[in-house]
Design an enzyme around this catalytic site. Sequence first.
Site, PDB file in Angstrom:
ATOM      1  N   GLN B 125       0.842  -1.186   0.000  1.00 51.53           N
ATOM      2  CA  GLN B 125       0.000   0.000   0.000  1.00 51.53           C
ATOM      3  C   GLN B 125       0.884   1.245   0.000  1.00 51.53           C
ATOM      4  OE1 GLN B 125      -1.621   1.520   3.668  1.00 51.53           O
ATOM      5  NE2 GLN B 125      -1.622  -0.561   4.480  1.00 51.53           N
ATOM      6  N   GLU B 243      -9.720  -2.125   6.455  1.00 50.63           N
ATOM      7  CA  GLU B 243      -8.501  -2.326   7.235  1.00 50.63           C
ATOM      8  C   GLU B 243      -8.807  -2.319   8.723  1.00 50.63           C
ATOM      9  OE1 GLU B 243      -5.427   0.539   6.376  1.00 50.63           O
ATOM     10  OE2 GLU B 243      -3.879  -0.810   7.107  1.00 50.63           O
ATOM     11  N   ASN B 367      -4.514   5.789  16.428  1.00 53.48           N
ATOM     12  CA  ASN B 367      -5.630   5.649  17.357  1.00 53.48           C
ATOM     13  C   ASN B 367      -6.187   6.992  17.804  1.00 53.48           C
ATOM     14  OD1 ASN B 367      -5.115   2.982  16.979  1.00 53.48           O
ATOM     15  ND2 ASN B 367      -5.059   2.457  19.155  1.00 53.48           N
TER      16      ASN B 367
END
Lengths: 310, 387
Positions: B125, B243, B367
Amino acid sequence: MNFRFSDDQLTLAESVRDYLAGTHGPEVLRRLDAEGNRDPAIWQGLVDMGLTGLCVPEEQGGLGMGLLEAALIAAECGRACLAEPLVDTAFVAVPWLVSKGETAELAAIAAGTRKVALPHVLNPWVADGEGKPLQSVDPLRNLVRFPATGSTDDHLLNLGALMSAAQLLGLADAMLNQAVEYAKIRTQFGQPVGAFQGLKHQLSSCAVAVEFAKPVVWRAAQALQDGASSAPLHVSHAKLAATDAAIQTAEVAIQVHGAMGYTYEVDLHFWMKRAWALAGAWGDRSYHYKRVDAAVLGGSQPIGPEHTFA
Amino acid sequence: MDLAYTPEQQAFRAEVRAWMEAHVPKEPLVTLECKEGFDHHVAWERTLASGNWGMVTWPEQFGGRGLDLIQWLIFEEEYFRAGGPNRANQNGIFLLGPTIMEFGTEEQKARFLPPMARGEVIWAQAWSEPGAGSDMAAIQSKAVRDGDHYVITGQKTWSSRAAFADWGFGIFRTDPESKRHKGLTFILFDLNSPGITRRPIRQLHGDTGFAELFFDEVRVPVENCLAGEGEGWNVAMATAGFERGLMLRSPGRFQATAKRLVELYRAHEAEASPAAREAVVQAWGAAQAYAYNTYAVASKIMAGGKIGAEASLNKIFWSELDRAMHRTAMQLLGAHAELKRFGNGQINQWLEGYIFSLSGPIYAGSNEVQRNIIAERLLGLPRVGAG
């Protein structure tokens, strides 16, 4: 294999949620707190919805439903911070009496004329029982000192712990919601405080904790309903996960409310105090931790990826 | 709710178990992040494909088995029970594959999916740029239309697998006047195209797991564009959803780690602290909670539901669980934790795992970004900076 509530179950829970939201808001909690904390009209409303007979077999005039439905509705009772002894009577005592084949009182319970608070040796006091009163930090919780004899029955303990866990889920959801709503309207430094990442991230962490406690509780309800030999482990896991999520959410919620959170004027405290009470009821954190510890490290519970539902 | 497997599901589990026991390498493979380990992992992808296990949920015509999500979970549980290696082609099969399935033309599906399922083309990616990490809408790499080609110029970085992979995918700015989320296009490209320079980047562990990519007027046919010019952001968000969501990190992985952690604890019980003991028990509980939640999400999707911003809850949960489990293992290992190989010559997989676990809360959207998404889209809090 299907880890999903049926549409009927979800509709039932939604109807209870809507009913309580409409009839049992924070203003009711304040009135009960001020005027004496039980109201026959509230109890009658629960009876009229059939909730006292939810787990009573149809032969005794009930709806004959199981622990999954009961746990879903116990979560709604937590969300509404319901103080009436519906959960102890209808979702703990009734399933226990049914499991022992004791049917004598079930019709009266379903009809709403009999409330039952079963004492268990792990609980040093009971709510809404008969005996010498004790004062709880939760102003809507009517405690009495532990009766002379209490049950040592594990199934009763598991039922009580499961339904406490379910209530803690609802309490946590409600506290998270109150904190979010407050963070949207309270303005400081020229913007809603909820726009600050310092609050957002704490609230998001609560959402994660609550979201991942839920399936643990539902899984425990199903295991106990099925009479699985591993049910005590799953109930203890559920009580731990729900307690930790609720206590974390309570602490973040008061922090988000700032100084207002430290007052009696904000509604939050009713929910928070109920969470404190239920965290220690029907086996506290240490008790349930030790049961999980014993099963996982002691080897009685098979563990690993292939044992999700073993 | 019915938490029992059907006889067919049990038979499927037995089939997967038998195949995995016969084929999974007995010794753990050398890390995927170096050339030698990468080659071993690619060989394993092809072994998997020889048993038709490459991507079990895909339709048969694209190299799959057309299985449902419960069967997928059973497959994953057995895969990790057997100690199956990490998937060299995870960027392809878990991220790009579902994206092509959703946005690709029939021609693109037929062209790209079967070789992906067979492990013949390994994908990297290429999202991030030096100035566009968490803030992916800041990307600058350009793709200029020239007849039936795009001409790509720019730079991508921290591209997972790009040091050794065959093909890459990413989003590029096709409208030079555009800003932020607009004017971006999702493009697939051969990493061996003239004009691409790969500079492998040494990662925390010292191996070259990802790479920097320099594009110097790289010509890519327009048929390699997915879902049309200017649609790149929407497509990329769908890929990111895959993902973070269901597929990339199946629960079996964490349940297997929790089980190994319990075994490690037993070996160190005499000197372990009560806190370490509780962390081990909590690890089991959290891995189980993640598994239950995944079954719940799979059941919801099978009943016609969708997963949206909830994927951010998942991503936070598994990445922080993985880090916590490996941190606990490092504590239990004590002085041995720093050894790359133990005295008996075995690779210290806990150390490798701990290092890798530190990337979990960063990749696939940090996160912090996930917590913003939860706050704004699930809880309804105002956007950052909103008045």
